[in-house]
Design a protein around this motif. Structure first.
Motif, short mmCIF file in Angstrom:
data_model
loop_
_atom_site.label_atom_id
_atom_site.label_comp_id
_atom_site.label_asym_id
_atom_site.label_seq_id
_atom_site.Cartn_x
_atom_site.Cartn_y
_atom_site.Cartn_z
N PRO A 266 21.47 -24.72 13.78
CA PRO A 266 21.80 -24.93 12.03
C PRO A 266 21.30 -24.56 10.80
O PRO A 266 22.07 -24.20 9.81
N SER A 267 19.90 -25.14 10.88
CA SER A 267 18.98 -25.46 10.09
C SER A 267 18.78 -24.05 9.56
O SER A 267 17.49 -23.91 8.25
N LEU A 268 18.72 -23.05 10.83
CA LEU A 268 18.04 -21.85 10.40
C LEU A 268 18.56 -20.65 9.94
O LEU A 268 18.17 -19.73 10.65
N GLN A 269 19.66 -21.36 10.07
CA GLN A 269 20.55 -19.75 9.54
C GLN A 269 20.97 -18.93 7.86
O GLN A 269 21.65 -19.53 7.13
N THR A 270 19.28 -19.08 7.61
CA THR A 270 19.08 -17.97 6.15
C THR A 270 18.24 -17.15 6.83
O THR A 270 18.31 -16.82 7.82
N PRO A 271 18.74 -16.12 5.79
CA PRO A 271 18.28 -14.53 6.48
C PRO A 271 16.36 -14.68 6.15
O PRO A 271 16.66 -13.52 7.39
N MET A 272 15.40 -15.60 6.29
CA MET A 272 14.36 -16.06 6.20
C MET A 272 14.52 -16.03 8.42
O MET A 272 13.66 -15.09 9.11
N TYR A 273 15.43 -16.37 8.69
CA TYR A 273 15.64 -16.92 10.23
C TYR A 273 16.10 -15.42 10.72
O TYR A 273 15.30 -15.25 12.05
N PHE A 274 16.96 -14.94 10.65
CA PHE A 274 17.51 -13.78 10.45
C PHE A 274 16.45 -12.81 10.66
O PHE A 274 16.48 -12.29 11.96
N PHE A 275 15.96 -12.62 10.35
CA PHE A 275 14.77 -10.99 10.12
C PHE A 275 13.74 -11.95 11.19
O PHE A 275 12.97 -11.06 11.99
N LEU A 276 13.63 -13.19 11.04
CA LEU A 276 12.55 -13.93 12.13
C LEU A 276 13.02 -13.73 13.73
O LEU A 276 11.95 -12.82 14.57
N GLY A 277 14.07 -13.93 13.72
CA GLY A 277 14.74 -13.42 15.25
C GLY A 277 14.29 -12.05 15.76
O GLY A 277 14.59 -12.11 16.76
N ASN A 278 15.22 -11.19 14.53
CA ASN A 278 15.12 -9.50 14.89
C ASN A 278 13.72 -9.29 14.65
O ASN A 278 13.71 -8.34 16.14
N PHE A 279 13.01 -9.59 14.81
CA PHE A 279 11.92 -9.04 14.85
C PHE A 279 10.85 -9.47 15.54
O PHE A 279 10.24 -8.54 16.75
N SER A 280 11.07 -10.90 16.71
CA SER A 280 10.86 -11.94 17.42
C SER A 280 11.49 -10.93 19.08
O SER A 280 11.11 -10.58 19.95
N PHE A 281 12.47 -10.22 18.45
CA PHE A 281 13.12 -9.00 19.43
C PHE A 281 12.33 -8.15 19.76
O PHE A 281 11.99 -7.66 21.42
N SER A 282 12.67 -7.79 18.48
CA SER A 282 11.16 -6.17 18.13
C SER A 282 10.04 -7.01 19.29
O SER A 282 9.69 -5.51 20.01
N GLU A 283 9.59 -7.66 19.26
CA GLU A 283 8.25 -7.86 19.70
C GLU A 283 7.96 -7.78 21.18
O GLU A 283 7.26 -7.75 22.41
#
Length: 321
Positions: free
Chosen positions: A63-80
Motif C-alpha cells: 500500500p505504501s508504494l501505490q504512487t506514480p513513481m512506483y507505478f512507473f518503476l513497476g512498468n520499467f522493471s517489466f520492460s527490463e
C-alpha cells in the motif's frame, strides 16, 4: 547493347544470395569458455528475473508504494524483463547447443522486439524523469498533474507509440537483399551487423535508423537532461539541507539508471565500426541489454527506504537486514 545489359542483370542476380538463416558468431572465438559463459549468463538472467520480478510484486501489492513513481518503476522493471528475454535465452541456447544459426524470420522478430522494447525503455525513463520534475519542482500541483488517468496514458503511450514505426523499420531492413556471407559477428540480431551484410541502396534505411534514434533515444534523453537541470536547480535553492538531501535521494536512483542505460548505448552506436572493434561492440551490447537490467533493482532498492521496507515485509525475516 541489349545483350550486354541482360548479361549484367543476370550476373548481378547470380551474386545475390537468398538468405534463409544467419549465423550468430557470439563467443565462438572462446570455445573453452562456452560452459563457463553459459553458467554466468544463467545466473545473470535469474538475477534479472528475480530482482525485477520482486520490484513488480511490491509496487503492485504494498500500500505504501501505490504512487506514480512506483507505478512507473513497476512498468520499467517489466520492460527490463521483456527486453532481456529477447536476447539472453537465445544466447544461452547457442552456448549450450553450440548451434549458432537463427532463421531469417526469428532474426527479424528478435530485432523487431529489441527495437520496440528499447524504444519503450527510453520513453519510460523520460516519463519517470518528468514525474520527478513535477514532484520536486511543482509539489503543490503533483497530485493534480500526475493523476491516475495521466499516469496510465503516459505508460500506454510509452509502450505502444513506438510499435508501428519500429515495426516498419524492421520490415525495411529485412526487405533489403542480402549478398555474400550470412555470418553476423554479434551476439544477437542488431541493425549495424545486419546492414553490413545487406547490399543495394541502404541510404534510406540508414537515414530512417538515425531518424528513429533521434525520436526514440535523443529526444527522451534531452527531455531527461532538461528535467534534471531544473530538478537540480530547484534542489540547490532549498533552504534546508535535510530537504535537499531528501529531494535528491528520491531521484538519484533514476539518474544512475539513466546514465548506465543511455551511456552504454550511446558509446556502442557512436564508436567507429570495424572488425577490430567487434569484441568491444559485444561487451558494450552486453552492458546495456543484460548488466544494466541486472543492477537496476539493486540501485532502486539499496537507495530507497520505502522499497527496502516493502521487501522486508515480502521476504522471509533475516534475508534483508
Amino acid at each position: 547493347m541489349v545483350v550486354v545489359k541482360e548479361w549484367k542483370i543476370k550476373s548481378q542476380r547470380r551474386n545475390l544470395t537468398i538468405v534463409v538463416e544467419f549465423i550468430l558468431l557470439g563467443f565462438s572465438d572462446l570455445p573453452k569458455l562456452q560452459g563457463v559463459l553459459f553458467g554466468i549468463f544463467l545466473i545473470m538472467y535469474m538475477s534479472i528475473l528475480l530482482g525485477n520480478g520482486l520490484i513488480i510484486i511490491i509496487t503492485k501489492t504494498d500500500p505504501s508504494l501505490q504512487t506514480p513513481m512506483y507505478f512507473f518503476l513497476g512498468n520499467f522493471s517489466f520492460s527490463e524483463i521483456c527486453y532481456t528475454s529477447v536476447t539472453l535465452p537465445r544466447m544461452m541456447m547457442n552456448l549450450w547447443t553450440k548451434k549458432r544459426n537463427i532463421s531469417f524470420l526469428n532474426c527479424a522478430l528478435q530485432l523487431g522486439f529489441l527495437l520496440i522494447l528499447g524504444g519503450t525503455e527510453c520513453l519510460l525513463l523520460a516519463v519517470m524523469a518528468y514525474d520527478r520534475y513535477v514532484a520536486i519542482c511543482k509539489p503543490l500541483y503533483y497530485s493534480l498533474i500526475m493523476n491516475s488517468k495521466v499516469c496510465t496514458q503516459l505508460v500506454l503511450g510509452s509502450w505502444f507509440s513506438a510499435m508501428p514505426i519500429l515495426i516498419a523499420q524492421t520490415y525495411q531492413i529485412f526487405s533489403l537483399p542480402f549478398c555474400g556471407s550470412n555470418i553476423l559477428n554479434h551476439l544477437f540480431c542488431d541493425m549495424p551487423p545486419l546492414l553490413k551484410l545487406a547490399c543495394g541502396k541502404k541510404f534510406i534505411n540508414e537515414f530512417f535508423i538515425y531518424a528513429d534514434a533521434v525520436v526514440f533515444a535523443m529526444v527522451p534523453f534531452l527531455l531527461i537532461l532538461g528535467s534534471y537541470i531544473k530538478i537540480i536547480t530547484t534542489i540547490l535553492e532549498m533552504p534546508s539541507a535535510t530537504g535537499r538531501y531528501k529531494a535528491f535521494s528520491t531521484c538519484s536512483s533514476h539518474l544512475i539508471v539513466v546514465v548506465l542505460f543511455f551511456g552504454s548505448a550511446i558509446i556502442t552506436y557512436s564508436i567507429p565500426k570495424s572488425s577490430s572493434l567487434s569484441g568491444v561492440d559485444k561487451v558494450l551490447s552486453l552492458f546495456y541489454t543484460i548488466v544494466t537490467p541486472m543492477f537496476n533493482p539493486l540501485i532502486y532498492s539499496l537507495r530507497n527506504k520505502d522499497v527496502i521496507a516493502a521487501l522486508k515485509k515480502l521476504l522471509p525475516k533475516g534475508l534483508i537486514s
